[in-house]
Design a protein around this motif. Sequence first.
Motif, PDB file in Angstrom:
ATOM      1  N   MET A   1       0.808  -1.244  -0.016  1.00 56.87           N
ATOM      2  CA  MET A   1      -0.020  -0.070   0.114  1.00 56.87           C
ATOM      3  C   MET A   1       0.774   1.454   0.065  1.00 56.87           C
ATOM      4  O   MET A   1       1.997   1.202   0.570  1.00 56.87           O
TER       5      MET A   1
ATOM      6  N   CYS B   1      -1.973   2.031  -5.265  1.00 54.95           N
ATOM      7  CA  CYS B   1      -3.284   1.381  -5.543  1.00 54.95           C
ATOM      8  C   CYS B   1      -4.475   2.402  -5.235  1.00 54.95           C
ATOM      9  O   CYS B   1      -5.645   2.042  -5.748  1.00 54.95           O
ATOM     10  N   HIS B   2      -4.114   3.167  -4.386  1.00 54.24           N
ATOM     11  CA  HIS B   2      -5.185   4.296  -4.071  1.00 54.24           C
ATOM     12  C   HIS B   2      -5.535   5.050  -5.359  1.00 54.24           C
ATOM     13  O   HIS B   2      -6.445   5.772  -5.239  1.00 54.24           O
ATOM     14  N   ARG B   3      -5.023   5.096  -6.337  1.00 49.04           N
ATOM     15  CA  ARG B   3      -4.979   6.208  -7.464  1.00 49.04           C
ATOM     16  C   ARG B   3      -5.935   5.433  -8.363  1.00 49.04           C
ATOM     17  O   ARG B   3      -6.228   5.868  -9.633  1.00 49.04           O
TER      18      ARG B   3
ATOM     19  N   MET C   1     -14.961   6.227  -5.655  1.00 50.91           N
ATOM     20  CA  MET C   1     -14.017   5.768  -5.113  1.00 50.91           C
ATOM     21  C   MET C   1     -13.570   4.229  -5.279  1.00 50.91           C
ATOM     22  O   MET C   1     -12.651   3.878  -5.203  1.00 50.91           O
TER      23      MET C   1
ATOM     24  N   TYR D   1     -10.914   0.175  -1.278  1.00 54.79           N
ATOM     25  CA  TYR D   1      -9.617   0.159  -0.767  1.00 54.79           C
ATOM     26  C   TYR D   1      -9.550  -0.510   0.737  1.00 54.79           C
ATOM     27  O   TYR D   1     -10.306  -0.365   1.693  1.00 54.79           O
TER      28      TYR D   1
ATOM     29  N   ARG E   1      -9.555   6.742   3.961  1.00 58.84           N
ATOM     30  CA  ARG E   1      -8.067   6.812   3.797  1.00 58.84           C
ATOM     31  C   ARG E   1      -7.646   7.122   2.268  1.00 58.84           C
ATOM     32  O   ARG E   1      -6.940   7.966   1.884  1.00 58.84           O
ATOM     33  N   LYS E   2      -8.241   6.606   1.488  1.00 52.26           N
ATOM     34  CA  LYS E   2      -8.194   6.719   0.087  1.00 52.26           C
ATOM     35  C   LYS E   2      -8.527   7.991  -0.437  1.00 52.26           C
ATOM     36  O   LYS E   2      -7.649   8.888  -0.988  1.00 52.26           O
TER      37      LYS E   2
ATOM     38  N   LEU F   1      -5.800  10.321   0.940  1.00 49.83           N
ATOM     39  CA  LEU F   1      -4.484  10.128   0.043  1.00 49.83           C
ATOM     40  C   LEU F   1      -4.609  10.784  -1.258  1.00 49.83           C
ATOM     41  O   LEU F   1      -3.490  11.580  -1.715  1.00 49.83           O
TER      42      LEU F   1
END
Length: 160
Positions: free
Chosen positions: A124, A129-131, A139, A142, A148-149, A152
Amino acid sequence: MRFCRYPSPLGNLLIAEEGDAVVYCQWEDSVDERIIATWEEDKEQQNALLTVACRQLTEYFAGKRKVFDLPIRLNGTPFQQIVWKGLQQIPYGEILSYADLARQIGRHKAARAVGNANHHNPLMIIIPCHRIVASNGKMGGYAGGIARKAWLLEKEKGNE
């Protein structure tokens, strides 16, 4: 395997290294304790690689680092490996949809499979991977939670 706890602004991350490569970085509250029960914790911060990983995460959260420069080793299926390499190509502050990434890796109809590989990303933040978002801009999932996503993505957007 040796690991440390990194106190990020969003909660602790567990970072692990094995054989001179970072192999794991996950939110502590989403980790099954049985996974790390056999690992050795680096409480005294004596492991050089874990120290470098923590420093780079600190720089990332401060908005000073946009790309991680760490030796990593990824264990996964060939398809997961392709997806994770694709994730590493998404520039800081940008987002792609699962379908966009599927097209970029040459698997045009594999958006769901890309999502599944994304879900199993062992690194992570280091592998961003949050993109990845749904085609409609939502969203999506995640492992660290949608809050959190969102944090970020907003942090990266504000530090471009």
